[in-house]
Design a protein around this motif. Structure first.
Motif, PDB file in Angstrom:
ATOM      1  N   UNK A 197       2.781  21.256 -10.287  1.00 22.70           N
ATOM      2  CA  UNK A 197       3.296  21.031 -11.635  1.00 22.70           C
ATOM      3  C   UNK A 197       4.669  20.374 -11.666  1.00 22.70           C
ATOM      4  N   UNK A 198       5.275  20.144 -10.505  1.00 27.03           N
ATOM      5  CA  UNK A 198       6.586  19.506 -10.472  1.00 27.03           C
ATOM      6  C   UNK A 198       6.448  17.995 -10.598  1.00 27.03           C
ATOM      7  N   UNK A 199       7.578  17.321 -10.802  1.00 25.42           N
ATOM      8  CA  UNK A 199       7.557  15.859 -10.864  1.00 25.42           C
ATOM      9  C   UNK A 199       7.254  15.297  -9.473  1.00 25.42           C
ATOM     10  N   UNK A 200       6.504  14.210  -9.407  1.00 23.16           N
ATOM     11  CA  UNK A 200       6.213  13.634  -8.094  1.00 23.16           C
ATOM     12  C   UNK A 200       7.448  13.006  -7.448  1.00 23.16           C
ATOM     13  N   UNK A 235       0.834  -1.199   0.000  1.00 19.53           N
ATOM     14  CA  UNK A 235       0.000   0.000   0.000  1.00 19.53           C
ATOM     15  C   UNK A 235       0.869   1.248   0.000  1.00 19.53           C
ATOM     16  N   UNK A 236       0.243   2.354  -0.400  1.00 16.26           N
ATOM     17  CA  UNK A 236       0.934   3.642  -0.408  1.00 16.26           C
ATOM     18  C   UNK A 236      -0.075   4.741  -0.137  1.00 16.26           C
ATOM     19  N   UNK A 237       0.415   5.835   0.431  1.00 11.56           N
ATOM     20  CA  UNK A 237      -0.375   7.060   0.521  1.00 11.56           C
ATOM     21  C   UNK A 237       0.011   7.910  -0.684  1.00 11.56           C
ATOM     22  N   UNK A 238      -0.969   8.225  -1.506  1.00 13.12           N
ATOM     23  CA  UNK A 238      -0.775   9.032  -2.698  1.00 13.12           C
ATOM     24  C   UNK A 238      -1.167  10.473  -2.359  1.00 13.12           C
ATOM     25  N   UNK A 239      -0.236  11.398  -2.558  1.00 16.21           N
ATOM     26  CA  UNK A 239      -0.466  12.796  -2.195  1.00 16.21           C
ATOM     27  C   UNK A 239      -0.606  13.626  -3.470  1.00 16.21           C
ATOM     28  N   UNK A 240      -1.768  14.242  -3.623  1.00 19.41           N
ATOM     29  CA  UNK A 240      -2.032  15.132  -4.747  1.00 19.41           C
ATOM     30  C   UNK A 240      -2.103  16.555  -4.207  1.00 19.41           C
ATOM     31  N   UNK A 241      -1.641  17.506  -5.001  1.00 12.14           N
ATOM     32  CA  UNK A 241      -1.698  18.912  -4.607  1.00 12.14           C
ATOM     33  C   UNK A 241      -2.302  19.693  -5.771  1.00 12.14           C
ATOM     34  N   UNK A 242      -3.419  20.333  -5.526  1.00 17.26           N
ATOM     35  CA  UNK A 242      -4.104  21.065  -6.596  1.00 17.26           C
ATOM     36  C   UNK A 242      -3.195  22.169  -7.134  1.00 17.26           C
ATOM     37  N   UNK A 243      -2.981  22.148  -8.432  1.00 17.81           N
ATOM     38  CA  UNK A 243      -2.127  23.136  -9.074  1.00 17.81           C
ATOM     39  C   UNK A 243      -0.658  22.743  -9.129  1.00 17.81           C
TER      40      UNK A 243
END
Length: 196
Positions: free
Chosen positions: A188-191, A178-186
């Motif tokens: 634009x950098x590489x994850x 499992x993993x926690x996936x972190x999204x940030x609105x706006x």
């Protein structure tokens, strides 16, 4: 969500108890390694839209986040027997005030995880976070390839220890990582990738 015994009997409403240690491990790694100041001053309003909890067990994310000093942790759940503040709430059918919650964090049902993520990103302000606990293989499949090309993924925190989702059998772990996936609105950098 749990992948153990896939194709056989599943819990009603896809409810599985997220272990508190898994959330604690994520929060420690996230606070130490991320590009974001994850604290109550930066992100004062948090929502768990599938908060869970039941007669036997407390809600996982709200309980751990409140322990870490976050005071505004709203909780919703589709289940009527949940401990959430708002029960019987289908997150995907809600139309709440945009930009009210700074962070939406949850362990959503796997079959609607993409829809949960997209809906959550519509709700948070620019710079707001959406954090989803998912199987690591969520990264795969041709069907989800367009999602990964479009969503603002900021980081993936892979758990090296497999969790179990049945508190009555704490030594029984799941059949996948499992993993926690972190999204940030706006964003634009590489994850970034971290292994906890």
């Amino acid at each position: 969500m749990s992948s153990t015994n896939r194709g056989t009997q599943r819990n009603a409403d896809d409810y599985y108890v997220t272990p508190h240690w898994l959330i604690e491990d994520f929060l420690a790694a996230f606070s130490e390694n991320c590009r974001f100041n994850f604290d109550e001053q930066t992100y004062p309003r948090i929502l768990d839209p599938s908060a869970g909890g039941c007669e036997q067990y407390p809600m996982s994310y709200p309980t751990v986040l409140e322990k870490h000093g976050f005071t505004i942790v709203d909780s919703w759940d589709i289940r009527e027997d949940s401990r959430a503040l708002i029960r019987g709430c289908d997150f995907l059918k809600t139309n709440p005030t945009p930009n009210y919650h700074d962070v939406i964090i949850t362990n959503p049902p796997f079959n609607v995880a993409q829809a949960f993520t997209e809906h959550a990103l519509e709700m948070v302000p620019n710079g707001g976070l959406v954090i989803m606990l998912q199987r690591l293989n969520w990264l795969g499949s041709q069907k989800r390839k367009p999602m990964w090309q479009n969503l603002p993924l900021a980081a993936v925190y892979v758990h090296s220890k497999r969790p179990g989702f049945d508190p009555q059998k704490p030594s029984k772990t799941d059949s996948t990582e499992y993993a926690h996936f972190v999204f940030c609105k706006g964003y634009e950098l590489a994850p970034e990738l971290f292994v906890i």
